[in-house]
Design a protein around this motif. Structure first.
Motif, short mmCIF file in Angstrom:
data_model
loop_
_atom_site.label_atom_id
_atom_site.label_comp_id
_atom_site.label_asym_id
_atom_site.label_seq_id
_atom_site.Cartn_x
_atom_site.Cartn_y
_atom_site.Cartn_z
N SER A 46 42.95 -48.61 -93.20
CA SER A 46 43.11 -47.28 -93.79
C SER A 46 44.49 -46.72 -93.43
N LEU A 47 45.26 -46.35 -94.44
CA LEU A 47 46.60 -45.82 -94.21
C LEU A 47 46.54 -44.45 -93.54
N ARG A 48 45.49 -43.68 -93.79
CA ARG A 48 45.37 -42.37 -93.15
C ARG A 48 45.15 -42.50 -91.65
N LYS A 49 44.35 -43.49 -91.24
CA LYS A 49 44.15 -43.69 -89.80
C LYS A 49 45.41 -44.23 -89.15
N ASN A 107 48.62 -42.69 -105.35
CA ASN A 107 47.19 -42.55 -105.10
C ASN A 107 46.62 -43.76 -104.36
N ILE A 108 47.25 -44.12 -103.23
CA ILE A 108 46.80 -45.26 -102.44
C ILE A 108 46.37 -44.78 -101.06
N PHE A 109 45.28 -45.40 -100.57
CA PHE A 109 44.71 -45.01 -99.28
C PHE A 109 44.48 -46.20 -98.35
N PHE A 110 44.56 -47.43 -98.88
CA PHE A 110 44.25 -48.61 -98.06
C PHE A 110 45.33 -49.67 -98.24
N MET A 111 45.34 -50.62 -97.30
CA MET A 111 46.39 -51.64 -97.27
C MET A 111 46.39 -52.49 -98.53
#
Length: 337
Positions: free
Chosen positions: A169-172, A218-222
């Motif tokens: 997860s890019l947010r983490k 709109n991307i959130f994951f690797m």
């Protein structure tokens, strides 16, 4: 109608920070922090999805706990002023602990990555940058409990380096990156507030560039990152350079505040802490490099469907020129001064 509400709550969010940082009394600072908290909760829970609501609840519980501890320390400090207790060390310790919990510094970071995971990129940007201002400034106002702050700095370095590994997860990843930078900012604020200000402004600029890319695409994951960057070679180059700048590699702008912080710590004879921070930051730099190398090397042939092609080209290139060329400009300016 909702845009009007967002403007109102955003204005109160800024007002709460200004009240907290400019107040003459500890109680006024507490009121400013509460205005800031109660304005950010409606901004978080904007979506009908359950994840922002869960993140808002977690954020509210953590901040209320910190506010309760802050009130306890204010009472203890007022008793010291009235000569009802002999030592103010315990109250200053409690006060600093509450501020560290509010900003999400390790080992009091338990809520920070979990809240980040449920937010949009816009709200994540606010949590990563603006919400750090008031606790950091209040921490510089309070008495320096040096042993606590040194322990927190080392804890931030270790926690971000170890816990940031193997996350998709890019947010983490951005949350643990923020914890690492919190440690550096606390170290900078121990000596000169000017260095902390420079560090925070540069960190905000770099984080803003990266978050704008994530939000536009709109991307959130690797996996989404690798897939998107396979179709955007120019954007891939800017993303890699910005991520390396966030890690603090020369010759990018992100190296400049760390350079100032290390030089100040050496001048103040904090050699051991500077060495520990440099070595432990290498673990954080490892997952920065892992993300940039995987983005650079991996290529996916999946079909990428964008319903609304983002109009990011000029804006992203213009903002990225600031972070990629500024270290040279800053160095030249300081040499001329």
């Amino acid at each position: 109608m909702w845009h009007l509400n967002k403007m109102i709550f955003g204005s109160f969010l800024a007002l709460g920070t200004l009240v907290a940082t400019s107040s003459y009394s500890w109680m006024g600072m507490w009121v400013g922090l509460e205005i800031n908290l109660l304005s950010f909760i409606p901004l978080i829970s904007t979506s009908k999805s359950m994840y922002p609501a869960e993140a808002a609840l977690k954020y509210f519980i953590a901040q209320v706990l910190a506010s309760t501890i802050l009130l306890l320390s204010i009472v203890a400090l007022s008793m010291k002023i009235l000569n009802l207790i002999e030592s103010s060390f315990q109250s200053e310790l409690i006060f600093n602990t509450s501020l560290l919990l509010k900003m999400g510094a390790a080992p009091l970071h338990f809520w920070f990555p979990e809240v980040m995971e449920g937010l949009s990129w816009f709200n994540s940007m606010i949590l990563l940058t603006w919400q750090k201002i008031a606790p950091m400034i209040l921490l510089s106002y309070s008495g320096k409990t040096m042993m606590l702050l040194v322990a927190v700095i080392i804890s931030c370095m270790f926690v971000s380096g170890v816990m940031g590994q193997n996350h998709l997860s890019l947010r983490k990843i951005m949350a643990y990156s923020s914890i690492n930078h919190i440690g550096w900012m606390i170290a900078a604020s121990l000596f000169f507030e000017v260095i902390w200000t420079i560090y925070f402004v540069i960190y905000t600029i770099i984080t803003l560039n990266i978050v704008i890319m994530f939000k536009k695409l709109n991307i959130f994951f690797m996996k989404q990152l690798t897939l998107t960057m396979s179709h955007e070679p120019n954007l891939k180059m800017f993303f890699i350079l910005n991520f390396l700048s966030l890690g603090g590699l020369p010759p990018f702008l992100g190296f400049f505040p760390k350079w100032l912080t290390i030089q100040t710590m050496i001048n103040e004879n904090f050699h051991f802490l500077a060495i520990v921070m440099i070595i432990t930051t290498l673990a954080t730099l490892y997952f920065y490099m892992r993300i940039t190398f995987s983005t650079l090397v991996l290529s996916m042939n999946s079909i990428l469907i964008l319903t609304n092609p983002p109009t990011y080209k000029f804006f992203i290139m213009a903002t990225n020129l600031v972070t990629l060329a500024s270290l040279i400009l800053v160095t030249l300016v300081f040499n001329l001064l």
